[in-house]
Design an enzyme around this catalytic site. Structure first.
Site, PDB file in Angstrom:
ATOM      1  N   GLY A 221       0.831  -1.195   0.000  1.00 50.92           N
ATOM      2  CA  GLY A 221       0.000   0.000   0.000  1.00 50.92           C
ATOM      3  C   GLY A 221       0.863   1.241   0.000  1.00 50.92           C
TER       4      GLY A 221
ATOM      5  N   ALA B 185      -0.277   6.042   4.924  1.00 49.61           N
ATOM      6  CA  ALA B 185       0.340   5.146   5.915  1.00 49.61           C
ATOM      7  C   ALA B 185       1.504   4.371   5.303  1.00 49.61           C
ATOM      8  CB  ALA B 185      -0.717   4.182   6.467  1.00 49.61           C
ATOM      9  N   GLY B 186       1.300   3.868   4.085  1.00 44.24           N
ATOM     10  CA  GLY B 186       2.341   3.059   3.454  1.00 44.24           C
ATOM     11  C   GLY B 186       3.585   3.880   3.147  1.00 44.24           C
TER      12      GLY B 186
ATOM     13  N   PHE C  83     -12.611  21.980  13.788  1.00 46.27           N
ATOM     14  CA  PHE C  83     -13.224  20.784  13.210  1.00 46.27           C
ATOM     15  C   PHE C  83     -14.150  20.199  14.271  1.00 46.27           C
ATOM     16  CE2 PHE C  83     -11.784  17.917   9.514  1.00 46.27           C
ATOM     17  CZ  PHE C  83     -11.816  18.956   8.602  1.00 46.27           C
TER      18      PHE C  83
ATOM     19  N   GLN D 275     -18.022   4.951  10.286  1.00 43.31           N
ATOM     20  CA  GLN D 275     -18.389   6.364  10.313  1.00 43.31           C
ATOM     21  C   GLN D 275     -19.175   6.752   9.068  1.00 43.31           C
ATOM     22  OE1 GLN D 275     -15.373   9.864  10.154  1.00 43.31           O
ATOM     23  NE2 GLN D 275     -16.305   9.785  12.177  1.00 43.31           N
TER      24      GLN D 275
ATOM     25  N   HIS E 227     -20.340   9.995   7.179  1.00 46.45           N
ATOM     26  CA  HIS E 227     -20.035  11.430   7.158  1.00 46.45           C
ATOM     27  C   HIS E 227     -21.303  12.194   6.831  1.00 46.45           C
ATOM     28  CE1 HIS E 227     -18.155  15.235   6.233  1.00 46.45           C
ATOM     29  NE2 HIS E 227     -16.971  14.752   6.600  1.00 46.45           N
TER      30      HIS E 227
ATOM     31  N   LEU F 296     -17.488  13.478  -1.166  1.00 51.75           N
ATOM     32  CA  LEU F 296     -17.453  14.187   0.113  1.00 51.75           C
ATOM     33  C   LEU F 296     -17.423  15.703  -0.043  1.00 51.75           C
ATOM     34  CD1 LEU F 296     -16.911  13.762   3.257  1.00 51.75           C
ATOM     35  CD2 LEU F 296     -14.594  14.427   2.699  1.00 51.75           C
TER      36      LEU F 296
ATOM     37  N   GLU G 235     -15.630  18.547   5.959  1.00 50.31           N
ATOM     38  CA  GLU G 235     -16.024  19.167   7.218  1.00 50.31           C
ATOM     39  C   GLU G 235     -15.446  20.583   7.328  1.00 50.31           C
ATOM     40  OE1 GLU G 235     -16.265  16.416  10.331  1.00 50.31           O
ATOM     41  OE2 GLU G 235     -15.433  17.771  11.821  1.00 50.31           O
TER      42      GLU G 235
ATOM     43  N   ARG H 167     -19.298  13.816  14.115  1.00 51.85           N
ATOM     44  CA  ARG H 167     -19.962  13.381  12.875  1.00 51.85           C
ATOM     45  C   ARG H 167     -21.157  12.464  13.099  1.00 51.85           C
ATOM     46  NH1 ARG H 167     -14.540  12.463   9.165  1.00 51.85           N
ATOM     47  NH2 ARG H 167     -14.149  14.674   8.966  1.00 51.85           N
TER      48      ARG H 167
ATOM     49  N   HIS I 296     -18.057   6.539   5.263  1.00 54.28           N
ATOM     50  CA  HIS I 296     -16.862   7.361   5.074  1.00 54.28           C
ATOM     51  C   HIS I 296     -15.596   6.707   5.598  1.00 54.28           C
ATOM     52  CE1 HIS I 296     -14.528  10.978   4.574  1.00 54.28           C
ATOM     53  NE2 HIS I 296     -14.282  11.081   5.865  1.00 54.28           N
TER      54      HIS I 296
ATOM     55  N   ARG J 161     -14.606   8.340  15.045  1.00 53.43           N
ATOM     56  CA  ARG J 161     -13.380   9.106  14.760  1.00 53.43           C
ATOM     57  C   ARG J 161     -13.692  10.592  14.637  1.00 53.43           C
ATOM     58  NH1 ARG J 161     -10.877  11.286  10.097  1.00 53.43           N
ATOM     59  NH2 ARG J 161     -12.300  10.335   8.619  1.00 53.43           N
TER      60      ARG J 161
END
Ligand SMILES: Cc1cc2nc3c(=O)[nH]c(=O)nc-3n(C[C@H](O)[C@H](O)[C@H](O)COP(=O)(O)OP(=O)(O)OC[C@H]3O[C@@H](n4cnc5c(N)ncnc54)[C@H](O)[C@@H]3O)c2cc1C
Length: 613
Positions: free
Chosen positions: A10, A14-15, A113, A233, A235, A245, A248, A281, A346, A381
């Site tokens: 990936g 993160a990857g 946020f 989650q 959204h 999306l 937010e 959310r 989401h 989250r």
């Protein structure tokens, strides 16, 4: 066979962060990804990255907000690790040249946020993820890290000891999308899964078609438990016709939600008297659907998000991307009219169980990012908390896999330490229908004998994958898209924002039926190159396993916590449910068990309070 010290699967946020860290720690590292890195779904992230950067803010406040947002189901060691480290990681990104939006005095801007007690969301316009990916990809190129892009990982090469805690992962099997070649990637020190979330299990989602939870499903079948999968989650601001999306950031900048009667319902109907549109959310999504269900929705489907009062200058400066999305996908000009929005799938709060160092219970196997559950987000989250999770835990997994010395983790993984076996009242038999042949659509049986060395474990996994592809290419049967569409519809209809027992049981029946249909799946395109039909067939199997895990968790958890609302159970049951749900594949017969949530932080114990905004 390809061979490296560390193989990262990936190339999203993160990857890339994991690969850079492993490289920094001196490992020979490679990234294997089904997409080119900068096409990864992280590029869709709009709103921002939370980090306590200002003197008036603190990591402790960030941790408190995150724990409260999680509805007291996040593990304190993971939350504190996130909040302590995200400022350093954001500053690191800035030093690598990330184009953050800035104040007139040159400081990186921060905006409010949902669920945050301080405006601590750093951002780059409404294209934060795009800039994040490009900044880190530059570092990958600069360091000469090998990237095998458009290689689709099919399986993990894991030994087959009875207890997952005794197994070891030696590498992965990849399929070269361009040539159809199947090959092993041996990882001398560790495999890091950074394969993103399972959003495609739902049909109204903000997630790209590539988000099929492959890493979660592969590791689950290889013995890594899936944790807290019921917490999905939804959204509150997605475009009704596509699921695209609307960040937010619009509400963060002051955007307002209205119902069909022109009421600012978040306040006027008392859903969140303090924070209104900037409540967490889950709260806003339920409010919107309640408005629609009680007849105050527009066209019985959506509500309006209005940003006109922010003015053209501010909108084009901070939210320009939103104008394009609303215009392109909904024909709405955000400068002149409100935008239609409704809740959509989401993010997956749950995922592969890991500790704070990204380690799973299977030796040599790590996970980070949305596919993992270090247990930062618990039951819900907070917006802006996923991107810091990628860079904080991606880096830690990279270091650990490369052998850098780390503080021992406080969170225990696997069936070690304190845990409790459990059952679920399922109307059908769960898991594998029993006749999936290893070579057909399974792709999941643990590969080879525990006594075998790394090379033979890899060789046999590669052989199994080749047979599986061969069988899929030479069978007649149902097309995967039919099975996938059924599962997506089921999940959106019955495992959505509002959940009730009968609906969840029906969902399990329908998923079981889809599993049985999938036994006769076949690929219509026989070609060896760019065979997306084949790859989507394989992804669909992953979605089946994950849809089942989400629904089992939702049925088992008979309380209302965070994003998980149950019609029959309208209260949070702290006496009974301060625990994580875990599901182990157990050779095709999923087993449910629980582990207590860890509320003891470094210097304090978080005490569950009523969550109001
Ligand atoms: C529209 C949208 C906006 C968002 N905005 C924000 C935001 O503003 N702030 C925030 O904090 N969070 C945000 N999020 C959440 C956050 O962006 C994601 O959780 C995060 O980007 C996931 O990153 P990842 O690295 O885990 O996975 P991804 O970015 O999805 O990357 C997954 C990688 O795995 C690879 N892969 C997958 N399967 C395989 C396979 N079988 N073989 C090989 N490779 C594979 C893919 O090619 C890809 O490179 C948003 C999410 C969405 C959907």
């Amino acid at each position: 066979m390809y061979e490296h010290d560390v193989v990262v699967v990936g190339a999203g946020g993160a990857g890339l962060r994991a690969a850079i860290a492993a490289d920094e720690a001196g490992a020979d590292v490679a990234i294997v990804s089904k997409l080119h890195p900068v096409r990864s779904h992280t590029g869709a992230a709009e709103g921002g990255i939370n980090a306590a950067l200002r003197d008036a803010d603190s990591w402790e406040d960030h941790a408190y907000d995150t724990m409260k947002g999680s509805d007291y189901l996040g593990d304190a060691p993971a939350i504190e690790t996130l909040c302590q480290n995200s400022p350093y990681e954001v500053i690191q990104l800035e030093h690598w040249g990330m184009a953050f939006s800035r104040e007139d005095d040159g400081r990186v801007s921060q905006r409010p946020f949902g669920g945050l007690s301080f405006p601590r969301t750093t951002y780059a316009g409404a294209e934060t993820g795009h800039h994040l990916l490009h900044t880190m990809y530059e570092q990958v190129v600069k360091r000469g890290i090998e990237v095998y892009d458009e290689w689709h990982v099919l399986d993990l090469a894991v030994t087959d000891e009875e207890r997952p805690e005794d197994r070891h992962c030696h590498g992965v099997v990849g399929y070269d999308v361009a040539s159809g070649e199947v090959s092993g990637f041996k990882a001398r020190d560790g495999v890091i899964l950074a394969t993103g979330g399972p959003g495609q299990a739902f049909d109204h989602t903000t997630n790209a078609v590539s988000c099929t939870g492959d890493g979660q499903a592969m590791a689950y079948r290889a013995g890594v438990p899936l944790e807290d999968m019921e917490f999905i989650q939804f959204h509150p601001t997605t475009l009704p016709s596509t699921g695209v999306l609307i960040s937010e950031g619009v509400r963060g900048e002051g955007g307002i939600l209205y119902n069909a009667d022109g009421e600012r319902f978040m306040f006027e109907h008392g859903y969140a008297n303090n924070d209104g549109e900037l409540a967490s959310r889950d709260v806003v999504s339920r409010a919107e659907l309640t408005e629609v269900n009680e007849g105050r929705g527009i066209e019985d489907e959506y509500v309006h998000l209005d940003m006109r009062h922010l003015g053209e200058e501010r909108i084009t400066d901070r939210l320009e991307n939103i104008l394009h999305l609303a215009e392109d996908f909904e024909g709405a000009d955000g400068l002149d009219e409100p935008m239609p929005v409704k809740p959509g799938q989401h993010y997956a709060m749950g995922g592969l169980e890991t500790d704070e160092n990204g380690e799973t219970c299977v030796g040599g196997l790590y996970a980070a990012g949305e596919c993992a559950c270090a247990s930062v987000h618990g039951a819900n989250r907070l917006g802006g908390n996923a991107l810091p999770e990628l860079i904080v835990f991606g880096k830690r997994a990279g270091y650990h896999a490369a052998g850098k010395e780390m503080e021992p983790a406080e969170i225990e993984t696997g069936q070690r330490g304190e845990f409790e076996r459990a059952t679920v009242d399922s109307p059908v038999e769960l898991g594998d229908p029993g006749s999936f042949g290893d070579a057909v659509a399974d792709g999941g049986a643990v590969a080879a004998s525990g006594s075998a060395d790394a090379d033979s474990v890899l060789d046999s996994t590669v052989e199994q994958a080749r047979q599986r592809i061969d069988t899929l290419l030479h069978s007649d049967g149902i097309h995967h898209s039919e099975v996938r569409a059924d599962v997506q519809e089921t999940m959106t209809a019955k495992v959505n924002v509002f959940r009730e027992e009968n609906g969840l049981k029906e969902a399990l029946r329908e998923i079981r039926q889809a599993r049985e249909e999938y036994e006769n799946v076949a690929v219509s395109d026989p070609s060896q190159t760019f065979n997306t039909d084949l790859l989507q067939t394989i992804e669909t199997r992953n979605l089946l396993d994950l849809a089942e895990a989400i629904t089992v968790g939702a049925l088992a958890r008979d309380e209302f916590r965070g994003a998980h609302w149950r019609a029959e159970h309208q209260e949070r049951k702290d006496d009974e449910w301060l625990k994580h749900t875990l599901l182990s594949w157990n050779d095709g017969s999923p087993e449910l068990w629980f582990r207590p949530v860890v509320l003891e932080g470094e210097e304090k114990t978080y005490k569950p309070k009523t969550r109001s905004y």
